[in-house]
Structures are given as C-alpha cells and as structure tokens.
Design a protein around this motif. Structure first.
Motif, PDB file in Angstrom:
ATOM      1  N   ALA A 129       0.817  -1.054   0.055  1.00 47.90           N
ATOM      2  CA  ALA A 129       0.082   0.007   0.071  1.00 47.90           C
ATOM      3  C   ALA A 129       0.674   1.257   0.025  1.00 47.90           C
ATOM      4  CB  ALA A 129      -0.844   0.116   1.191  1.00 47.90           C
ATOM      5  N   GLN A 130       1.927   1.135   0.658  1.00 49.21           N
ATOM      6  CA  GLN A 130       2.872   2.441   0.839  1.00 49.21           C
ATOM      7  C   GLN A 130       3.453   2.451  -0.478  1.00 49.21           C
ATOM      8  OE1 GLN A 130       5.101   1.046   4.043  1.00 49.21           O
ATOM      9  NE2 GLN A 130       4.099   2.340   5.712  1.00 49.21           N
ATOM     10  N   GLU A 131       3.958   1.530  -1.195  1.00 51.58           N
ATOM     11  CA  GLU A 131       4.584   1.646  -2.450  1.00 51.58           C
ATOM     12  C   GLU A 131       3.625   2.060  -3.760  1.00 51.58           C
ATOM     13  OE1 GLU A 131       7.103  -1.524  -3.403  1.00 51.58           O
ATOM     14  OE2 GLU A 131       8.130  -0.577  -4.864  1.00 51.58           O
ATOM     15  N   ARG A 132       2.362   1.648  -3.498  1.00 53.22           N
ATOM     16  CA  ARG A 132       1.432   2.167  -4.350  1.00 53.22           C
ATOM     17  C   ARG A 132       1.281   3.698  -4.139  1.00 53.22           C
ATOM     18  NH1 ARG A 132      -1.831  -1.263  -7.082  1.00 53.22           N
ATOM     19  NH2 ARG A 132      -1.529  -3.522  -6.603  1.00 53.22           N
ATOM     20  N   ALA A 133       0.971   4.224  -2.909  1.00 54.08           N
ATOM     21  CA  ALA A 133       0.978   5.513  -2.662  1.00 54.08           C
ATOM     22  C   ALA A 133       1.894   6.265  -3.408  1.00 54.08           C
ATOM     23  CB  ALA A 133       0.675   5.702  -1.220  1.00 54.08           C
ATOM     24  N   VAL A 134       3.198   5.797  -3.210  1.00 51.89           N
ATOM     25  CA  VAL A 134       4.230   6.560  -3.894  1.00 51.89           C
ATOM     26  C   VAL A 134       3.875   6.962  -5.298  1.00 51.89           C
ATOM     27  CG1 VAL A 134       6.646   6.834  -4.245  1.00 51.89           C
ATOM     28  CG2 VAL A 134       5.937   6.212  -2.159  1.00 51.89           C
TER      29      VAL A 134
ATOM     30  N   LEU B   4       7.965   0.485   8.129  1.00 50.93           N
ATOM     31  CA  LEU B   4       8.042   1.835   8.164  1.00 50.93           C
ATOM     32  C   LEU B   4       6.425   2.362   8.604  1.00 50.93           C
ATOM     33  CD1 LEU B   4       9.345   2.673   4.343  1.00 50.93           C
ATOM     34  CD2 LEU B   4      10.486   2.700   6.840  1.00 50.93           C
ATOM     35  N   PRO B   5       6.676   3.326   9.519  1.00 53.37           N
ATOM     36  CA  PRO B   5       5.590   4.033  10.185  1.00 53.37           C
ATOM     37  C   PRO B   5       4.881   4.884   8.966  1.00 53.37           C
ATOM     38  CG  PRO B   5       7.385   5.135  10.975  1.00 53.37           C
ATOM     39  CD  PRO B   5       7.946   3.838  10.298  1.00 53.37           C
ATOM     40  N   ASP B   6       3.584   5.307   9.078  1.00 53.32           N
ATOM     41  CA  ASP B   6       3.061   6.107   8.080  1.00 53.32           C
ATOM     42  C   ASP B   6       3.467   7.362   8.025  1.00 53.32           C
ATOM     43  OD1 ASP B   6       1.161   4.180   7.548  1.00 53.32           O
ATOM     44  OD2 ASP B   6      -0.550   4.868   8.711  1.00 53.32           O
ATOM     45  N   SER B   7       4.233   7.917   9.221  1.00 55.93           N
ATOM     46  CA  SER B   7       4.890   9.209   9.204  1.00 55.93           C
ATOM     47  C   SER B   7       6.086   9.061   8.128  1.00 55.93           C
ATOM     48  CB  SER B   7       5.730   9.237  10.677  1.00 55.93           C
ATOM     49  OG  SER B   7       6.551   8.502  10.902  1.00 55.93           O
ATOM     50  N   TYR B   8       6.518   8.039   7.561  1.00 51.11           N
ATOM     51  CA  TYR B   8       7.598   8.064   6.836  1.00 51.11           C
ATOM     52  C   TYR B   8       6.867   8.620   5.170  1.00 51.11           C
ATOM     53  CZ  TYR B   8      11.793   6.580   4.584  1.00 51.11           C
ATOM     54  OH  TYR B   8      12.903   6.424   3.784  1.00 51.11           O
ATOM     55  N   PHE B   9       5.556   8.564   5.322  1.00 49.92           N
ATOM     56  CA  PHE B   9       4.885   9.010   4.026  1.00 49.92           C
ATOM     57  C   PHE B   9       4.003  10.312   4.235  1.00 49.92           C
ATOM     58  CE2 PHE B   9       5.773   4.646   4.105  1.00 49.92           C
ATOM     59  CZ  PHE B   9       6.449   4.344   2.929  1.00 49.92           C
ATOM     60  N   THR B  10       4.192  11.261   5.310  1.00 53.91           N
ATOM     61  CA  THR B  10       4.058  12.151   5.386  1.00 53.91           C
ATOM     62  C   THR B  10       5.115  13.362   5.012  1.00 53.91           C
ATOM     63  OG1 THR B  10       4.109  12.298   7.708  1.00 53.91           O
ATOM     64  CG2 THR B  10       2.045  11.769   6.853  1.00 53.91           C
ATOM     65  N   TYR B  11       4.753  14.388   4.581  1.00 55.23           N
ATOM     66  CA  TYR B  11       5.827  15.361   3.950  1.00 55.23           C
ATOM     67  C   TYR B  11       5.365  16.746   4.498  1.00 55.23           C
ATOM     68  CZ  TYR B  11       6.115  11.222   0.812  1.00 55.23           C
ATOM     69  OH  TYR B  11       6.023   9.996   0.452  1.00 55.23           O
ATOM     70  N   ALA B  12       5.752  17.108   5.791  1.00 57.84           N
ATOM     71  CA  ALA B  12       5.314  18.145   6.388  1.00 57.84           C
ATOM     72  C   ALA B  12       6.036  19.245   5.740  1.00 57.84           C
ATOM     73  CB  ALA B  12       5.789  18.083   7.982  1.00 57.84           C
ATOM     74  N   LYS B  13       7.164  19.496   5.179  1.00 58.30           N
ATOM     75  CA  LYS B  13       7.689  20.593   4.537  1.00 58.30           C
ATOM     76  C   LYS B  13       7.633  20.586   2.820  1.00 58.30           C
ATOM     77  CE  LYS B  13      10.309  21.543   8.821  1.00 58.30           C
ATOM     78  NZ  LYS B  13      11.622  21.602   9.506  1.00 58.30           N
TER      79      LYS B  13
END
Lengths: 317, 307
Positions: A129-134, B4-13
């Motif tokens: 899911a994470q790779e898809r999101a990217v 990897l936590p979800d925070s790895y996919f948030t981009y605050a800046k």
C-alpha cells in the motif's frame, strides 16, 4: 529472497535482430538530469541512513541545494545550446519546492519521470500500500503540475522492493531505468498484461559514479563520454544502441566541470546524421511499437525464455 | 512486512522553497548583478584553515577529516598535521606575499592558544582571519547543550583575541559541521558572517532566530582536500580544474554582467608540501593574471550582500 531477480532473460549481444531507430539512426541518445530534493532532516529508514553525519549534515545537504539554486541553470543553458531536451528523473516533491525549475523544464518540453518523492525516502521496507501510494502520488502530482502522464521510473536513490517493477507495469508505466544489464531496451517479465521495458540508463557514465565513486577529473569524464559514444555508434550500425547520460546538476554544474562536459555534449550532438537525440519516453514508445515483439521472439528462438515473472520464477500468483 | 510507520509517508515541509527557514529559493539567474569597487568580474577567495588535531580525539559524533587514524599514539598523523602549522603555513604566507594575494586564515582557538605567533604573523602579513572553532575534535552538532556550544564559540573568540588583539566576526565550523542551533548561536555571539554552507555561488542572507548572518560561498568541490586527497588526483589535474573554473566563471560574469567567485580552501598540511606548493602558486597566479580577476576579502563579500 532470490538468487536471480528473473526480471529479464539472458539475451546474448551477438546476432540480435536489428533495431533501426527513426530516420535510420544508429544511436538513440538521451540525457537524464536528476532533479532531486534531499531533506535536511528526513525520517530514518532502518535499512539506510540518509546522511553520513548527524542531522543536519549541512555539507552534502547544501551541496545538493546548490544544484537547485545554481547548478541546474548552468546545466540547462548548456543543454539548450545543443538543443537537447532533458528526460528528468524527478524527486516529485520538487514540484512543490522549486516550481521555478519545473516551469523552465515545461517551457522546454522536457520529459518528466518519477524518481520517488524525495531522494531521502527509500523504498526499503515499504509495504504494498505504501509503495502504491508513492506511485499514485507521482502520477497525479506530475499530471497536476505539468499535464504530463509520466511513463518512466527510477526508484528513489536506487532503492527497490521485489514488487516495484510489477507495480510499474500495473500503473501503466512504459519503462524502468532501474536495471543496467544492457545497452539496448529489453522487455521485462512482470505480472499482468501490461508491457514494461528496461531502458538503458548507462549508470557507468553517471556523474555520480564518475565523481563520487571513481573520483575522476572532469576532462577524464568528458573523454569517457566521447569514447562511450564512439563505441555505441560503431555498434549501432549493426543494431541500434541506446546511450544515456545521467546527470546531477549539483555535480556536473560546477564551474570546473561544466566546460569539459559541454565539449562532450557538443561532440555527441554533432553526429546528428547518425544519432537520434531524443527522450526516454520517445525511445520506449518507438521500441514497444516496433521492436518489442521481435525481441521476445528472438529470446524464445534461442531457447532462453524462462518461465515466471520477476521474483516469481514459477509463475502463477 | 513493513516496518515503516505512516509518518514516513507524510511530508510536512513539502512546500515552495527549501525545507528550512534560513533563506528562500532564489535561482542564481534571477539575482540582481553584484559589482565590486574596482570592477573585477572574477573574485578569488582563498581560505586557509589553521587546525589543531589532538593526538587523543574522541571522534564524537564523527571523526573530522584529517583526524588521527592509527591506534594511539598516532604520531604519524599528528606530526604531519602539525607540519602544516610550523612549515606549510609559512610556505603559503611566502607564496601569497609574492602573489600580492590577501587570503583569509580560519583559525582554531587551540591554534591561537598554542601558536599565537603564527596568528600574529598572518595578521602582520596583511591577511584576514576568521574563527574556525576550538579544534577538530570540538565539533558542533545538535547533541550539544547551549552552554557547551556557546562555550566553544566564546572560548575560541576570546583566545584568538588574546593571541592577536583582534576579535573575529567571521566563522567556519570545524569540519563544516553544525547542529540545528549553531547559526543562531553564532549570531548571538557576535558573528556576522560564516562559510559553512555551500548552497550558493554568491553571498546570501541567512536568517536565524538571533538575527541574520551573511553566508559566504565556499566550495567543497574544488579544494585541495577534495581533489588531491579524497579524489587522489595529481596536482596538474587540480590546476587544470582551477583554470577551467576560472574560464567558465569569467565568461559567465560577462554574460550576466555580475561578479562570479572562485572559492578555494587550501590546507597548509596538504598544499603547503614542497612538491605541491609550486603547483598551487602557478594555479593561483594563473587565475589572478586573467583580466578582471582579483582577490576578494570577507569584507568585500559581506558588502556585496543583497539587501
């Protein structure tokens, strides 16, 4: 874990069916500026540290920021001089951080492809899911900002999972720059019915390798680029070859490096009778329409077609 | 399975400009032209670090480039570095005198403390000095308390002032390492300009919570450590790269009608060796002999800072 990725079959370079590029050109030549963003304080991926020193590691950070403030514009000027359109390996967050660079690229009709969101966010340990999101972020963000549907991918910082190439095919990408097994395109063995090819990215003449790994001088780099080109031109008479120059403005854009690079680019583009100066997407489109089936048939004829797809050697689901 | 936590996919800046507040985006092609009094187009800024490498470094949080390498006591590296402050620096002073080049010596507090005569000789030869932290094992990083980091800064400035009577207002961090709070702590302690960041080819304004600093450009890509030591290129290749840079920058200065800078860090224990100093001299002379090229000082550069 597998001992062989099984993403492509063995295909000896001798006696391959002929590739003829448009206009009977012998070499398809493309330039890939990596337009990247590296974060000052990125989150940590357990498989790879983003920076060598504790954050903020300002020496390499500021060197890369220099690329976006200074180096990019110098490289772009040189590419303009020789009428070379870039195929951009894009940290997608650059759309937000430096829209002035994106605008300049759109004005020149350069191609964009995805190089992940940031070059400090690695694919290791991503779930599906994470790779898809990217990938979805990449497709949508570039479309929204430029109107281009991206068709190519180079994983961020060359970090992959076993499913990366399958997902590229599923999402309608045409080419991957992630594999360095050949100087010609080749069909990749991916799940589903969509076609995906390997696009030669010429990693060995990447300025990161030249400067960061081999520690060469700028004049030696220019000389290597010209010899690399001469060889591929000679072989391209037999069957069309691909040459890419992968670049990073934060390296090649320095005043002690850009002059020799400019001479190499002048040399290569002075052979336009034999060289198709183009973009990766145009190479992929032409290859898929004219040579994809021929390549598969030749691999099968040689008895080299193995079953299954990438990381899935037995086939099936 | 992902770890990897979800925070790895948030981009605050993920917004316009850099991911910090020190300066805004500014493509160099859009800058207002910079001119110097005297009208030179190519400024040559030479920076000479005077460093002390302790024989017993902690190596924390990392080992500085040039630090001890073999088990204690590493007399080999200690003395080759010390050679720089005893012999190499004087060889460079002689060279600069011959060329009429005014350089900037980045002085560590421990050097001023141990060898005040050297600092005085640099000043009496007409060169500029800036502070270069305490020593190569007193690195600035985010793990330092305000008290410790302020102590590094003030002790360095005090010791240089005691040695030579001059309190520097310019700074180069040891190993160009900083913590997140370093720029503000420099500004709060009376520093006006620093050269740690290599984000630009021209001076830029650098905001901190304690006021603005002038960030002077100082390349990491063309200095003696990078080319001769890290890349292990021979001296003639270094000279060719310096010449190519000067040619390119002069051409660009003409086209943009604005100053361009060639910045070069040369270390006494690297460039001050007998077999290298002539190559350095020829190289610098080659730059200075070009029409419209001249040496520049930190004062020239801070005055050229855009408003």
């Amino acid at each position: 874990m597998h001992s062989d990725p099984n993403l492509y079959d063995f295909w000896p370079y001798r006696d391959r069916p002929k590739i003829t590029w448009p206009g009977n050109k012998k070499v398809a030549f493309w330039v890939a500026p990596n337009i990247e963003f590296y974060e000052l304080d990125p989150p940590v991926n357990p498989s790879r540290k983003p920076w060598g020193r504790p954050h903020p590691d300002i020496v390499p950070y500021s060197a890369r920021d220099w690329g976006n403030r200074v180096g990019h514009w110098r490289l772009m000027e040189v590419m303009d001089e020789f009428k070379v359109r870039g195929s951009i390996s894009l940290s997608v967050a650059m759309l937000d951080h430096h829209p002035e660079i994106i605008r300049a690229c759109v004005e020149r009709d350069w191609e964009f492809f995805s190089h992940g969101i940031y070059n400090t966010r690695y694919s290791y340990n991503m779930n599906e899911a994470q790779e898809r999101a990217v990938l979805e972020d990449s497709i949508k963000s570039v479309m929204d900002a430029t109107g281009q549907r991206i068709r190519g991918y180079l994983a961020p910082a060359l970090t992959h999972t076993e499913r990366t190439l399958d997902l590229l095919a599923e999402y309608g990408f045409w080419y991957s720059c992630d594999l360095f097994q050949d100087d010609q395109p080749q069909p990749l063995k991916v799940k589903g019915g969509n076609r995906l090819i390997s696009m030669p990215y010429s990693l060995e003449v990447n300025d990161v390798i030249t400067y960061g790994v081999y520690h060469q001088s700028p004049r030696a780099y220019a000389d290597a680029l010209m010899r690399h080109f001469d060889q591929l031109l000679e072989e391209g008479a037999e069957t069309g070859t691909v040459m890419c120059i992968p670049l990073h403005a934060y390296l090649v854009g320095h005043p002690h490096r850009i002059g020799p690079f400019r001479e190499a680019l002048r040399y290569i583009t002075s052979h336009r009778d034999d060289v198709w100066v183009t973009t990766a997407k145009e190479i992929a489109e032409f290859y898929m329409a004219n040579h994809y089936d021929q390549s598969l048939a030749d691999i099968a004829r040689r008895g080299n077609a193995r079953p299954g797809t990438g990381f899935n050697p037995q086939g099936g689901l | 399975m992902s770890i990897l936590p979800d925070s790895y996919f948030t981009y605050a800046k993920r917004h316009a400009g850099p991911d910090h507040d020190h300066y805004p985006a500014s493509p160099i092609i859009d800058r207002a032209p910079i001119t110097l009094p005297g009208g030179s187009s190519l400024g040559l800024w030479v920076v000479v670090p005077l460093e002390f490498f302790p024989l017993n470094p902690s190596g924390q949080p990392f080992k500085a480039p040039g630090a001890m390498q073999t088990p204690y006591p590493d007399l080999r590296h200690y003395t080759t570095r010390d050679y720089g402050n005893r012999v190499g620096a004087y060889r460079l002073l002689k060279l600069f005198g011959k060329l009429g080049l005014r350089a900037t010596f980045a002085v560590q507090g421990a050097v001023a403390d141990r060898y005040p005569e050297l600092v005085r000789d640099v000043l009496s030869d007409g060169h500029d000095i800036c502070a270069h932290g305490w020593d190569t094992d007193s690195l600035h990083h985010s793990g330092l308390s305000a008290e410790v980091e302020d102590g590094y800064i003030t002790r360095t400035l005090d010791t240089i002032q005691t040695a030579c009577g001059y309190r520097p207002d310019g700074w180069l961090s040891p190993a160009r390492a900083e913590g997140f709070a370093t720029p503000a702590r420099l500004a709060a302690n009376g520093i006006n300009w620093f050269a740690d960041w290599a984000h630009d080819d021209l001076p830029t304004r650098f905001r901190t919570e304690a006021g603005d600093l002038a960030a002077l450009p100082l390349s990491n890509e063309l200095d003696d450590w990078q080319i001769l030591i890290n890349y292990t290129r021979p001296e003639h290749e270094w000279a060719a790269q310096v010449a190519d840079a000067a040619d390119w920058l002069l051409d660009e200065a003409g086209r943009f009608n604005s100053l361009r800078l060639l910045t070069l860090t040369v270390r006494p224990y690297v460039s001050g060796l007998p077999y290298r100093v002539k190559a350095l001299g020829d190289s610098l002379k080659g730059v200075l002999d070009r029409a419209r090229a001249a040496g520049v000082t930190p004062r020239d550069l801070t005055r050229a800072l855009p408003a």
